[in-house]
Structure formats: structure tokens, C-alpha cells
Design a protein around this motif. Structure first.
Motif, short mmCIF file in Angstrom:
data_model
loop_
_atom_site.label_atom_id
_atom_site.label_comp_id
_atom_site.label_asym_id
_atom_site.label_seq_id
_atom_site.Cartn_x
_atom_site.Cartn_y
_atom_site.Cartn_z
N GLU A 95 0.81 -1.22 0.00
CA GLU A 95 0.00 0.00 0.00
C GLU A 95 0.85 1.26 0.00
OE1 GLU A 95 -3.35 0.10 -0.22
OE2 GLU A 95 -3.24 -2.08 -0.51
N TRP A 96 2.15 1.13 0.21
CA TRP A 96 3.00 2.32 0.25
C TRP A 96 3.06 2.97 -1.13
CZ3 TRP A 96 8.15 1.05 3.27
CH2 TRP A 96 7.83 0.72 4.60
N PRO A 97 2.97 4.30 -1.21
CA PRO A 97 3.18 4.97 -2.49
C PRO A 97 4.66 4.99 -2.85
CG PRO A 97 2.84 6.58 -0.77
CD PRO A 97 2.64 5.24 -0.13
N GLU A 98 4.93 5.23 -4.11
CA GLU A 98 6.32 5.38 -4.54
C GLU A 98 6.91 6.66 -3.93
OE1 GLU A 98 6.63 5.19 -8.75
OE2 GLU A 98 5.67 3.22 -8.89
N PRO A 99 8.23 6.76 -3.88
CA PRO A 99 8.85 7.94 -3.26
C PRO A 99 8.36 9.27 -3.84
CG PRO A 99 10.49 6.24 -3.56
CD PRO A 99 9.24 5.73 -4.22
N ALA A 100 8.16 9.33 -5.15
CA ALA A 100 7.71 10.57 -5.75
C ALA A 100 6.29 10.93 -5.37
CB ALA A 100 7.82 10.48 -7.28
N GLU A 101 5.53 9.94 -4.87
CA GLU A 101 4.14 10.16 -4.48
C GLU A 101 3.98 10.26 -2.97
OE1 GLU A 101 1.88 10.75 -6.76
OE2 GLU A 101 3.40 10.46 -8.32
N GLY A 103 6.00 8.28 -0.64
CA GLY A 103 6.58 7.15 0.07
C GLY A 103 8.03 7.41 0.45
N PRO A 104 8.62 6.55 1.28
CA PRO A 104 10.01 6.72 1.69
C PRO A 104 10.96 6.49 0.52
CG PRO A 104 9.21 4.60 2.39
CD PRO A 104 8.02 5.32 1.83
N ASP A 105 12.15 7.04 0.63
CA ASP A 105 13.16 6.80 -0.40
C ASP A 105 13.68 5.38 -0.35
OD1 ASP A 105 13.50 9.57 -1.52
OD2 ASP A 105 13.95 9.98 0.59
N CYS A 106 13.80 4.84 0.86
CA CYS A 106 14.31 3.49 1.02
C CYS A 106 13.82 2.92 2.35
CB CYS A 106 15.84 3.45 0.93
SG CYS A 106 16.68 4.59 2.06
N ALA A 107 14.04 1.63 2.53
CA ALA A 107 13.61 0.96 3.76
C ALA A 107 14.60 -0.14 4.09
CB ALA A 107 12.21 0.38 3.60
N SER A 108 14.80 -0.36 5.39
CA SER A 108 15.71 -1.41 5.83
C SER A 108 14.99 -2.74 5.91
CB SER A 108 16.32 -1.06 7.19
OG SER A 108 15.30 -0.90 8.16
N VAL A 109 15.68 -3.80 5.50
CA VAL A 109 15.15 -5.16 5.54
C VAL A 109 16.14 -6.02 6.29
CG1 VAL A 109 14.43 -7.17 4.18
CG2 VAL A 109 14.02 -4.85 3.29
N ASN A 110 15.74 -6.56 7.45
CA ASN A 110 16.62 -7.42 8.24
C ASN A 110 16.70 -8.79 7.57
OD1 ASN A 110 17.06 -5.45 10.22
ND2 ASN A 110 15.19 -6.03 11.31
N TRP A 111 17.90 -9.14 7.09
CA TRP A 111 18.03 -10.34 6.26
C TRP A 111 17.90 -11.64 7.05
CZ3 TRP A 111 17.58 -8.15 1.73
CH2 TRP A 111 17.52 -8.98 0.60
N HIS A 112 17.98 -11.56 8.37
CA HIS A 112 17.80 -12.78 9.16
C HIS A 112 16.32 -13.09 9.40
CE1 HIS A 112 17.64 -9.54 12.16
NE2 HIS A 112 16.85 -10.34 12.85
N GLY A 127 9.21 0.97 -6.01
CA GLY A 127 10.22 1.99 -6.30
C GLY A 127 10.98 2.45 -5.08
N VAL A 128 10.88 1.69 -3.98
CA VAL A 128 11.55 2.04 -2.72
C VAL A 128 12.89 1.30 -2.65
CG1 VAL A 128 11.40 1.96 -0.20
CG2 VAL A 128 9.34 2.43 -1.57
N GLY A 129 13.96 2.01 -2.39
CA GLY A 129 15.26 1.38 -2.29
C GLY A 129 15.34 0.44 -1.10
N VAL A 130 16.22 -0.54 -1.20
CA VAL A 130 16.38 -1.55 -0.16
C VAL A 130 17.72 -1.39 0.53
CG1 VAL A 130 16.53 -4.03 0.34
CG2 VAL A 130 14.88 -3.19 -1.37
N GLU A 131 17.69 -1.34 1.86
CA GLU A 131 18.89 -1.40 2.68
C GLU A 131 18.90 -2.77 3.36
OE1 GLU A 131 19.72 2.89 4.42
OE2 GLU A 131 17.72 2.17 4.99
N ALA A 132 19.88 -3.57 3.07
CA ALA A 132 19.95 -4.92 3.64
C ALA A 132 20.60 -4.87 5.01
CB ALA A 132 20.74 -5.84 2.73
N GLY A 133 19.83 -5.22 6.05
CA GLY A 133 20.36 -5.23 7.41
C GLY A 133 20.95 -6.59 7.75
N ILE A 134 22.25 -6.62 8.01
CA ILE A 134 22.97 -7.87 8.26
C ILE A 134 23.49 -7.86 9.69
CG2 ILE A 134 24.77 -9.42 7.47
CD1 ILE A 134 22.68 -8.86 5.33
#
Length: 247
Positions: A95-101, A103-112, A127-134
Motif C-alpha cells: 500500500e505504500w506509495p512510490e517515493p515521488a508520491e 513514500g520513503p526513499d528506502c527501507a531497511s530489511v533485516n536479512w535474518h 520503487g523504494v530502495g532496499v537497505e539490507a540489514g545484516i
């Protein structure tokens, strides 16, 4: 670059200036940027002050931050535990909008966390960038066994006492980095709690991006409680102007 992590999962009572509402996040973000932060990471909240992945709450937080600190990239969390289960998380993210609409520029994803790849795919589709949390060598090994190292915006090497390996901050970071190997994307290296400042100083010396803020610690390198996130950012960059101004 230094990212200011403004609130994390902390409760309102953790610190008198912990930003919770969208407007508080916006004001705090502007102060952190003025102190030298080049990026912002936040945990949006709902009207009850609870962490939220709902589009309305995420957009409200992002809009407030962009209103007070225009032009700075805004990252949000997707951590487990905010919603009831993995499927609820995916539904919320879709449901998140794209950054231009809005939404956030990016979001963290915990890889574990289970289903991390699915979460990353949904974010990319929006269209949201991914930050891989390790957090661990095992998570690093899982991450590098996929095509994702070439698709994320950055890799967050996160030394979390009790979750990352070992009882020594630097040893823990070095084990995770060894499992990652050469990264095609920038690394942001940070610690939390008692590991915050040792990891930050080590990462700065090694030339990595770093982060600081109330998500990671409430105290300055001296052990004194920080006045706000801006003072933590200033301390990370070697300044003490805010400390003198508030004491």
C-alpha cells in the motif's frame, strides 16, 4: 556519510526528546541535518504512538521530515513485530506509495528475518530502495548467495549485543564483514547499546558510512545522556557545540 536514526522502537518515556509524532520527527530531523547528518532513518508511529507500517502513518512521517529537511533521503523500518505476521507486513508494504508520491526513499530489511527476500521484492516493486540489514555471519552468507548484493542501495552491517556474535564489538563486526566479502554497494556499519561508540569510531577509521541516534544509544561518548539526536550527530562528527549550548 552519517545517518541519523531518530527513534527506533523505543517508547516515549525512554528520553524526554525522543521524537514520536510525525511533526516531532520533522523538527528533530531538521536539527540532526543541521548538525551534519546526510540521511535519516525513522520508525513511523500511529496516533497511539505505536510503530506502524500503514501507508498513512509512513507517508505522514516522511512528509513531515521532507517538509523540515528537504532533499535528505528518508529511510524507514520494515522490522518484524510491528504487525502480526509476515503476510500482514507484505500487505502493508504493497500500500505504500512510490517515493515521488510520498513514500520513503528506502527501507531497511533485516536479512535474518523470515521472508526478507519477499519484503525486498515488494519494496523494489514500489520503487523504494532496499537497505539490507545484516546482523550475523549467517545472514551475510544467506545474503551473498542471492543476486541481492547488486540490487540493494546499501548494506547495513549491524552489531547488536545479544543478537550479533561474540562479546566484543569489533570482533563481531569483523566476523560479519568476513562473511560478506567484497560488497558491490556501500557499507554502513553501526552498533547499538554499549557497542555504539566503539563500532562507530572503528567504522569511521575504516572509511565506512556510519549512523547514530536514539535508536542506537541515548548517551554521548562520555557516558552522559545526550540532549537530543542532533547532539549525538555532532559528537559523532567530533563537534561539541550543541553540548556546550545545552549545559
Amino acid at each position: 556519510m552519517i545517518t541519523a536514526c531518530l527513534n527506533g522502537a523505543r517508547l516515549r518515556g525512554a528520553h524526554p526528546r525522543l521524537p514520536v509524532t510525525a511533526e516531532e520527527l520533522g523538527v528533530d530531523a531538521a536539527a540532526a541535518v543541521a548538525s551534519g547528518a546526510g540521511m535519516l532513518h525513522v520508525h513511523p508511529r500511529n496516533a497511539l504512538g505505536r510503530e506502524s507500517l500503514s501507508a498513512a502513518d509512513v507517508v505522514a512521517a516522511v512528509a513531515a521530515i521532507r517538509g523540515h529537511a528537504p532533499g535528505v533521503r528518508v529511510s524507514v523500518t520494515t522490522r518484524d513485530g510491528i504487525v502480526t505476521d509476515h503476510l500482514a507486513k507484505l500487505r502493508a508494504l504493497r500500500e505504500w506509495p512510490e517515493p515521488a508520491e510520498g513514500g520513503p526513499d528506502c527501507a531497511s530489511v533485516n536479512w535474518h528475518e523470515p521472508g526478507a527476500v519477499e519484503v525486498a521484492r515488494v519494496l523494489r516493486a514500489r520503487g523504494v530502495g532496499v537497505e539490507a540489514g545484516i546482523w550475523t555471519p549467517r545472514a551475510a552468507t544467506a545474503f551473498v548467495s542471492t543476486p541481492w548484493p547488486w540490487q540493494v542501495e546499501r548494506v547495513l552491517v549491524e552489531a547488536i549485543p545479544g543478537s550479533s556474535p561474540g562479546s566484543n564489538a569489533r570482533w563481531s563486526v569483523e566476523r560479519i564483514l568476513a562473511a560478506l566479502g567484497m560488497s558491490p554497494q556501500p557499507l554502513l556499519v553501526h552498533g547499538e547499546q554499549g557497542w555504539t561508540w566503539p563500532v562507530l569510531r572503528w567504522a569511521q577509521a575504516a572509511g565506512h558510512h556510519v549512523r547514530i541516534g536514539f535508536e542506537d544509544t541515548l548517551v554521548l561518548p562520555t557516558g552522559q545522556e545526550a540532549y537530543d539526536n542532533a547532539e549525538l550527530v555532532a559528537a559523532a562528527l567530533g563537534g561539541d557545540a550543541r553540548s556546550h549550548a545545552h549545559r
